[in-house]
Design a protein around this motif. Structure first.
Motif, mmCIF file in Angstrom:
data_model
loop_
_atom_site.group_PDB
_atom_site.id
_atom_site.type_symbol
_atom_site.label_atom_id
_atom_site.label_comp_id
_atom_site.label_asym_id
_atom_site.label_seq_id
_atom_site.Cartn_x
_atom_site.Cartn_y
_atom_site.Cartn_z
ATOM 1 N N VAL A 119 -72.771 31.894 -43.493
ATOM 2 C CA VAL A 119 -74.061 32.046 -44.192
ATOM 3 C C VAL A 119 -74.114 31.123 -45.397
ATOM 4 C CG1 VAL A 119 -75.457 33.617 -45.594
ATOM 5 C CG2 VAL A 119 -74.509 34.400 -43.419
ATOM 6 N N ALA A 120 -73.024 31.084 -46.178
ATOM 7 C CA ALA A 120 -72.996 30.242 -47.386
ATOM 8 C C ALA A 120 -73.174 28.770 -47.032
ATOM 9 C CB ALA A 120 -71.677 30.460 -48.125
ATOM 10 N N PHE A 121 -72.420 28.288 -46.041
ATOM 11 C CA PHE A 121 -72.516 26.883 -45.646
ATOM 12 C C PHE A 121 -73.899 26.550 -45.091
ATOM 13 C CE2 PHE A 121 -67.732 26.979 -45.304
ATOM 14 C CZ PHE A 121 -67.531 26.043 -46.295
ATOM 15 N N LYS A 122 -74.420 27.405 -44.215
ATOM 16 C CA LYS A 122 -75.714 27.113 -43.580
ATOM 17 C C LYS A 122 -76.860 27.183 -44.587
ATOM 18 C CE LYS A 122 -74.490 28.528 -38.874
ATOM 19 N NZ LYS A 122 -74.780 29.461 -37.754
ATOM 20 N N MET A 123 -76.817 28.151 -45.508
ATOM 21 C CA MET A 123 -77.872 28.235 -46.519
ATOM 22 C C MET A 123 -77.851 26.999 -47.417
ATOM 23 S SD MET A 123 -79.812 30.868 -46.115
ATOM 24 C CE MET A 123 -80.613 31.012 -47.700
ATOM 25 N N PHE A 124 -76.636 26.520 -47.744
ATOM 26 C CA PHE A 124 -76.524 25.320 -48.576
ATOM 27 C C PHE A 124 -77.159 24.125 -47.866
ATOM 28 C CE2 PHE A 124 -74.159 21.417 -49.574
ATOM 29 C CZ PHE A 124 -74.396 21.336 -50.934
ATOM 30 N N VAL A 125 -76.791 23.939 -46.598
ATOM 31 C CA VAL A 125 -77.345 22.812 -45.841
ATOM 32 C C VAL A 125 -78.843 23.005 -45.615
ATOM 33 C CG1 VAL A 125 -77.272 21.572 -43.646
ATOM 34 C CG2 VAL A 125 -75.140 22.346 -44.712
ATOM 35 N N GLY A 126 -79.259 24.223 -45.281
ATOM 36 C CA GLY A 126 -80.667 24.479 -44.999
ATOM 37 C C GLY A 126 -81.559 24.257 -46.200
ATOM 38 N N LEU A 127 -81.138 24.748 -47.370
ATOM 39 C CA LEU A 127 -81.944 24.571 -48.583
ATOM 40 C C LEU A 127 -81.927 23.108 -49.043
ATOM 41 C CD1 LEU A 127 -80.871 27.787 -50.530
ATOM 42 C CD2 LEU A 127 -83.076 27.347 -49.426
ATOM 43 N N ALA A 128 -80.764 22.457 -48.893
ATOM 44 C CA ALA A 128 -80.663 21.063 -49.319
ATOM 45 C C ALA A 128 -81.527 20.145 -48.467
ATOM 46 C CB ALA A 128 -79.203 20.606 -49.272
ATOM 47 N N SER A 129 -81.650 20.492 -47.177
ATOM 48 C CA SER A 129 -82.414 19.631 -46.264
ATOM 49 C C SER A 129 -83.817 20.160 -45.992
ATOM 50 C CB SER A 129 -81.657 19.514 -44.933
ATOM 51 O OG SER A 129 -81.476 20.791 -44.345
ATOM 52 N N ASN A 130 -84.157 21.313 -46.574
ATOM 53 C CA ASN A 130 -85.466 21.951 -46.338
ATOM 54 C C ASN A 130 -85.669 22.217 -44.842
ATOM 55 O OD1 ASN A 130 -87.954 23.043 -47.119
ATOM 56 N ND2 ASN A 130 -89.016 21.104 -46.728
ATOM 57 N N SER A 131 -84.625 22.716 -44.206
ATOM 58 C CA SER A 131 -84.673 22.978 -42.763
ATOM 59 C C SER A 131 -84.866 24.474 -42.489
ATOM 60 C CB SER A 131 -83.381 22.489 -42.091
ATOM 61 O OG SER A 131 -83.315 22.962 -40.762
ATOM 62 N N ILE A 132 -86.019 24.858 -41.964
ATOM 63 C CA ILE A 132 -86.296 26.249 -41.639
ATOM 64 C C ILE A 132 -85.389 26.725 -40.512
ATOM 65 C CG2 ILE A 132 -88.148 25.630 -40.018
ATOM 66 C CD1 ILE A 132 -87.938 28.795 -42.232
ATOM 67 N N ALA A 133 -85.062 25.838 -39.565
ATOM 68 C CA ALA A 133 -84.225 26.231 -38.436
ATOM 69 C C ALA A 133 -82.835 26.637 -38.911
ATOM 70 C CB ALA A 133 -84.133 25.101 -37.417
ATOM 71 N N ILE A 134 -82.247 25.850 -39.816
ATOM 72 C CA ILE A 134 -80.912 26.164 -40.316
ATOM 73 C C ILE A 134 -80.935 27.405 -41.207
ATOM 74 C CG2 ILE A 134 -78.993 25.324 -41.734
ATOM 75 C CD1 ILE A 134 -79.605 22.530 -40.792
ATOM 76 N N ILE A 135 -81.983 27.543 -42.018
ATOM 77 C CA ILE A 135 -82.098 28.742 -42.867
ATOM 78 C C ILE A 135 -82.194 30.000 -42.008
ATOM 79 C CG2 ILE A 135 -83.602 29.958 -44.496
ATOM 80 C CD1 ILE A 135 -84.307 27.208 -45.695
ATOM 81 N N LEU A 136 -82.990 29.939 -40.947
ATOM 82 C CA LEU A 136 -83.118 31.101 -40.053
ATOM 83 C C LEU A 136 -81.815 31.364 -39.315
ATOM 84 C CD1 LEU A 136 -86.705 30.639 -38.553
ATOM 85 C CD2 LEU A 136 -85.965 32.100 -40.433
#
Length: 374
Positions: free
Chosen positions: A29-46
């Motif tokens: 969760v920590a790694f994916k949220m970091f990448v998702g928020l940094a890249s503005n990716s809804i798919a990764i955040i979800l």
């Protein structure tokens, strides 16, 4: 004592596996949220949100296992094992809520798209997450099968399924990075639908467990074959199994025995079968008895006549508990219809009327039985 030790070992195994799952999913969760928020990716955040529900699932699995392991008491003589089903249903509702939220966010992303930016480190992190999920899924599923935990097996399968979802997320991120082609809103929507399906599947399975489902065919076959090996047993019928959680199964069965056996001979035989069932399967089994006529031409003729009559009715599954009291002129039998028979009691009356024509001097003691197991 052996069963208690096995239960304690099972609880420890489920708890330790769940704790490992929590640690692994928190890191993901920590790694994916970091990448998702940094890249503005809804798919990764979800995808990260989906892993967060896995954390909660593991917590609920631990709680459910602890509560279900409580000993039986006056108000709950069958124990507390079915609490595991209830906590698993709670997990399903958590997943359901996450799926609805994810679908809402994905639809908004489709209607109002925002640009996403990825880099190579981010793509590498997603790839590592896939590998971690596959390893976790295989491990948790294997532990679930080892400890006969439906919750762990479901978690393991869900983790393997998450790896597929994350792989889809990686593809969408790669399309953005290499071709500037963004389909993440659509990928997020697909992920959301898979999450919702997983929730509904779990709810359906736990609903079936709570209201009662047919026992596993292989287990039924093994139980019947084991009982049939005991001396004097001519047939095994009416097997009913009620599960009150893992290792908490209560059953009942009827066996047919020669009519010339005494109660003094029947008692140790049925007790021996009950002990055998408990030692081999961990099932507390009540054993009932049907009498079998000694070889007799008149009895054989009555049985043949009954078989001819029931052959005219396509929904008859089985006739058992057949016994003829010649001195009292009474025919006993139980009849099982399949679940497509619309009027089992009416059909039984027709069968009895046909038999009455053939044997007018005989009374009939016949009942409709239920097909609880194959």
């Amino acid at each position: 004592m052996i069963l208690e030790e096995h239960s304690a070992e099972r609880n420890r195994g489920i708890t330790m596996t769940s704790i490992k799952g929590i640690i692994g999913n928190v890191l993901l969760v920590a790694f994916k949220m970091f990448v998702g928020l940094a890249s503005n990716s809804i798919a990764i955040i979800l995808d990260a949100v989906n892993n967060l529900t896995d954390v909660l699932s593991s917590v609920l699995t631990i709680i459910g296992t602890k509560l279900a392991s409580k000993s039986a008491d006056k108000e709950h003589p069958f124990g507390h094992g079915r609490i595991e089903y209830m906590t698993t249903m709670a997990i399903a509702f958590v997943i359901l809520g996450a799926g609805i939220m994810s679908l809402k966010e994905s639809v908004e992303k489709i209607i109002h798209p925002e640009p996403s930016v990825f880099d190579i480190p981010g793509l590498i992190i997603i790839t590592v997450a896939i590998v971690v999920k596959v390893v976790m899924g295989r491990y948790v599923k294997a532990q679930g099968e080892k400890y006969k935990s439906d919750a762990l097996v479901a978690s393991g399968i869900d983790a393997l399924f998450d790896a597929v979802i994350t792989f889809a997320t990686l593809i969408s991120a790669g399309l953005v990075y290499f071709f500037d082609f963004d389909i993440q809103g659509y990928v997020g929507a697909i992920i959301s639908l898979f999450i919702l399906k997983a929730a509904f599947d779990i709810l359906r399975e736990m609903y079936n467990h709570l209201i009662g489902i047919r026992a596993d065919d292989n287990l039924v076959r093994e139980i019947k074959e084991t009982i049939a090996q005991h001396p004097q047993v001519g047939g095994v019928y009416d097997l009913v199994l009620n599960s009150y959680g893992s290792g908490e199964t209560i059953g009942a069965v009827h066996i047919s025995l020669p009519e010339n056996l005494t109660i003094g001979e029947i008692h140790p035989l049925t007790k021996g079968i009950a002990v055998h069932m408990y030692k081999k399967f961990g099932i507390a089994m009540t054993v009932g008895v049907y009498a079998e006529n000694d070889p007799n031409l008149e009895v054989s003729a009555i049985r043949q006549a009954l078989d001819q009559v029931i052959s005219l009715y396509t929904h008859v599954v089985q006739i058992h508990a057949f016994y003829v009291r010649l001195d009292k002129k009474i025919i006993y039998y139980d009849i099982i219809f399949d679940f497509d028979e619309e009027d089992p009691y009416g059909t039984l009356e027709k069968i009895k009327a046909e038999m009455k024509i053939r044997y007018p001097d005989y009374a009939q003691f016949a009942i409709v039985d239920t097909d609880f197991s194959n």
